[in-house]
Design a protein around this motif. Structure first.
Motif, PDB file in Angstrom:
ATOM      1  N   CYS A  21     -19.422   8.652 -68.983  1.00  0.00           N
ATOM      2  CA  CYS A  21     -20.793   8.703 -69.508  1.00  0.00           C
ATOM      3  C   CYS A  21     -21.654   7.721 -68.723  1.00  0.00           C
ATOM      4  CB  CYS A  21     -20.847   8.412 -71.004  1.00  0.00           C
ATOM      5  SG  CYS A  21     -20.278   6.782 -71.502  1.00  0.00           S
ATOM      6  N   MET A  22     -22.944   8.051 -68.634  1.00  0.00           N
ATOM      7  CA  MET A  22     -23.894   7.263 -67.859  1.00  0.00           C
ATOM      8  C   MET A  22     -24.853   6.530 -68.791  1.00  0.00           C
ATOM      9  SD  MET A  22     -24.976   6.643 -64.639  1.00  0.00           S
ATOM     10  CE  MET A  22     -24.588   8.030 -63.564  1.00  0.00           C
ATOM     11  N   HIS A  23     -25.118   5.258 -68.471  1.00  0.00           N
ATOM     12  CA  HIS A  23     -26.101   4.457 -69.201  1.00  0.00           C
ATOM     13  C   HIS A  23     -27.475   5.126 -69.108  1.00  0.00           C
ATOM     14  CE1 HIS A  23     -28.731   0.994 -70.089  1.00  0.00           C
ATOM     15  NE2 HIS A  23     -27.671   0.452 -70.680  1.00  0.00           N
ATOM     16  N   PRO A  24     -28.314   5.051 -70.168  1.00  0.00           N
ATOM     17  CA  PRO A  24     -29.645   5.689 -70.112  1.00  0.00           C
ATOM     18  C   PRO A  24     -30.476   5.263 -68.910  1.00  0.00           C
ATOM     19  CG  PRO A  24     -29.156   5.007 -72.359  1.00  0.00           C
ATOM     20  CD  PRO A  24     -28.048   4.473 -71.499  1.00  0.00           C
ATOM     21  N   LEU A  29     -22.141   2.930 -65.467  1.00  0.00           N
ATOM     22  CA  LEU A  29     -21.278   4.087 -65.627  1.00  0.00           C
ATOM     23  C   LEU A  29     -19.969   3.629 -66.248  1.00  0.00           C
ATOM     24  CD1 LEU A  29     -20.893   7.165 -64.822  1.00  0.00           C
ATOM     25  CD2 LEU A  29     -19.783   6.295 -62.761  1.00  0.00           C
ATOM     26  N   VAL A  30     -19.479   4.406 -67.220  1.00  0.00           N
ATOM     27  CA  VAL A  30     -18.182   4.120 -67.821  1.00  0.00           C
ATOM     28  C   VAL A  30     -17.287   5.339 -67.628  1.00  0.00           C
ATOM     29  CG1 VAL A  30     -16.919   3.459 -69.898  1.00  0.00           C
ATOM     30  CG2 VAL A  30     -19.243   2.607 -69.539  1.00  0.00           C
ATOM     31  N   LEU A  31     -16.145   5.134 -66.986  1.00  0.00           N
ATOM     32  CA  LEU A  31     -15.171   6.185 -66.762  1.00  0.00           C
ATOM     33  C   LEU A  31     -13.970   5.971 -67.672  1.00  0.00           C
ATOM     34  CD1 LEU A  31     -15.044   6.091 -62.839  1.00  0.00           C
ATOM     35  CD2 LEU A  31     -16.496   7.540 -64.249  1.00  0.00           C
ATOM     36  N   ALA A  32     -13.311   7.055 -68.046  1.00  0.00           N
ATOM     37  CA  ALA A  32     -12.091   6.975 -68.848  1.00  0.00           C
ATOM     38  C   ALA A  32     -10.955   7.645 -68.097  1.00  0.00           C
ATOM     39  CB  ALA A  32     -12.298   7.646 -70.198  1.00  0.00           C
ATOM     40  N   THR A  33      -9.762   7.091 -68.220  1.00  0.00           N
ATOM     41  CA  THR A  33      -8.581   7.643 -67.561  1.00  0.00           C
ATOM     42  C   THR A  33      -7.659   8.282 -68.594  1.00  0.00           C
ATOM     43  OG1 THR A  33      -7.162   5.684 -67.769  1.00  0.00           O
ATOM     44  CG2 THR A  33      -8.748   5.719 -65.942  1.00  0.00           C
ATOM     45  N   PRO A  34      -6.750   9.151 -68.152  1.00  0.00           N
ATOM     46  CA  PRO A  34      -5.809   9.770 -69.092  1.00  0.00           C
ATOM     47  C   PRO A  34      -4.913   8.754 -69.806  1.00  0.00           C
ATOM     48  CG  PRO A  34      -5.886  11.006 -67.058  1.00  0.00           C
ATOM     49  CD  PRO A  34      -6.647   9.742 -66.809  1.00  0.00           C
ATOM     50  N   GLN A  35      -4.828   7.538 -69.275  1.00  0.00           N
ATOM     51  CA  GLN A  35      -4.019   6.494 -69.903  1.00  0.00           C
ATOM     52  C   GLN A  35      -4.764   5.760 -71.022  1.00  0.00           C
ATOM     53  OE1 GLN A  35      -4.346   6.743 -66.462  1.00  0.00           O
ATOM     54  NE2 GLN A  35      -2.433   7.912 -66.374  1.00  0.00           N
ATOM     55  N   GLY A  36      -5.993   6.195 -71.321  1.00  0.00           N
ATOM     56  CA  GLY A  36      -6.770   5.559 -72.378  1.00  0.00           C
ATOM     57  C   GLY A  36      -7.516   4.326 -71.929  1.00  0.00           C
ATOM     58  N   LEU A  37      -7.702   4.156 -70.621  1.00  0.00           N
ATOM     59  CA  LEU A  37      -8.375   2.992 -70.068  1.00  0.00           C
ATOM     60  C   LEU A  37      -9.840   3.305 -69.776  1.00  0.00           C
ATOM     61  CD1 LEU A  37      -7.449   0.099 -69.095  1.00  0.00           C
ATOM     62  CD2 LEU A  37      -7.417   1.073 -66.787  1.00  0.00           C
ATOM     63  N   ASP A 102     -25.140   5.210 -76.740  1.00  0.00           N
ATOM     64  CA  ASP A 102     -26.278   5.360 -77.649  1.00  0.00           C
ATOM     65  C   ASP A 102     -27.548   5.249 -76.816  1.00  0.00           C
ATOM     66  OD1 ASP A 102     -27.780   2.518 -78.840  1.00  0.00           O
ATOM     67  OD2 ASP A 102     -26.161   2.358 -77.393  1.00  0.00           O
ATOM     68  N   SER A 103     -28.670   5.684 -77.363  1.00  0.00           N
ATOM     69  CA  SER A 103     -29.904   5.793 -76.571  1.00  0.00           C
ATOM     70  C   SER A 103     -30.460   4.440 -76.154  1.00  0.00           C
ATOM     71  CB  SER A 103     -30.967   6.572 -77.358  1.00  0.00           C
ATOM     72  OG  SER A 103     -31.279   5.909 -78.564  1.00  0.00           O
ATOM     73  N   THR A 104     -30.028   3.346 -76.792  1.00  0.00           N
ATOM     74  CA  THR A 104     -30.481   2.018 -76.386  1.00  0.00           C
ATOM     75  C   THR A 104     -29.645   1.467 -75.236  1.00  0.00           C
ATOM     76  OG1 THR A 104     -29.034   0.792 -77.908  1.00  0.00           O
ATOM     77  CG2 THR A 104     -31.126   1.590 -78.792  1.00  0.00           C
ATOM     78  N   GLY A 105     -28.518   2.131 -74.922  1.00  0.00           N
ATOM     79  CA  GLY A 105     -27.653   1.659 -73.859  1.00  0.00           C
ATOM     80  C   GLY A 105     -26.811   0.461 -74.252  1.00  0.00           C
TER      81      GLY A 105
END
Length: 216
Positions: A21-24, A29-37, A102-105
């Motif tokens: 997901c990308m910050h407003p 940027l926040v990425l997630a891995t299949p390992q839950g990281l 969230d919309s406030t980032g």
């Protein structure tokens, strides 16, 4: 997700990404891995661009459109925004399948195959809320901010000063839709009307803090 310094073709060492997901603002940027990281990145954007840089960028675009210009990868990469790794967070015990700012980032919500929903203050690196109630994989998470949240002095942590409370929705393969109140850290409602997983949500304001929620 390639390690720092790796070539684009070096797919053997690439880390798989399950969702992101990308910050407003477009600068985080926040990425997630299949390992839950969770992996948090911040983007340094140049405040000013010289005329020479503008002309070079226009020339690269023109060359790309015409198929001319040879190998411009080195020049193009030098002008790309610089993404910096900030931190890693062990978020879930199974793959993260859905994420939302969230919309406030301020906050990031995550839903996982481990059937839990969590909310994170990513900039500080800690979990603010954890909800366990779904009996199957979480499909979707989405924030909702009531109109009075801002006027009442609410904050990213979940409201205050008499304002409306920040809410979070989640849907799951158990066919339910849940609404959470982040101020009370509670699930306030569970809808069971669907006969399969709800894959999309939308809201429309009615009057004040009243709103309509559509699920598909």
């Amino acid at each position: 997700l390639l390690p720092e310094g790796a070539a684009d073709e070096d797919t053997d060492n690439a880390e798989k990404v399950s969702t992101f997901c990308m910050h407003p603002s477009g600068q985080e940027l926040v990425l997630a891995t299949p390992q839950g990281l969770l992996r948090h990145f911040s983007c340094r954007v140049k405040e000013s661009v010289t005329d020479a840089e503008k002309r070079e960028a226009q020339a690269l675009v023109a060359a790309a459109r015409t198929g001319a210009g040879g190998d411009s990868s080195s020049s193009n990469n030098s002008k790309a925004p610089a993404w910096e790794f900030v931190r890693a967070i062990k978020a879930h015990t199974m793959p993260v399948l859905t994420m939302a700012y969230d919309s406030t980032g301020t906050l990031v919500a995550t839903g996982s195959a481990d059937r839990s929903v969590k909310v994170w203050d990513v900039s500080r690196g800690y979990c603010t809320h954890s909800f366990k109630g779904h009996t199957d994989v979480v499909q979707l998470v989405q924030f909702h901010i009531p109109a009075s949240f801002y006027s009442g002095g609410g904050s990213g942590g979940g409201g205050g000063g008499g304002g409306g409370n920040l809410q979070l929705y989640s849907t799951s393969h158990d066919y339910t839709l849940k609404i959470y109140d982040l101020n009370d850290s509670s699930c306030v409602c569970t809808f069971k009307e669907h006969l399969s997983v709800a894959t999309a949500l939308a809201t429309a304001s009615a009057s004040g803090d009243e709103y309509l929620l559509a699920s598909v």
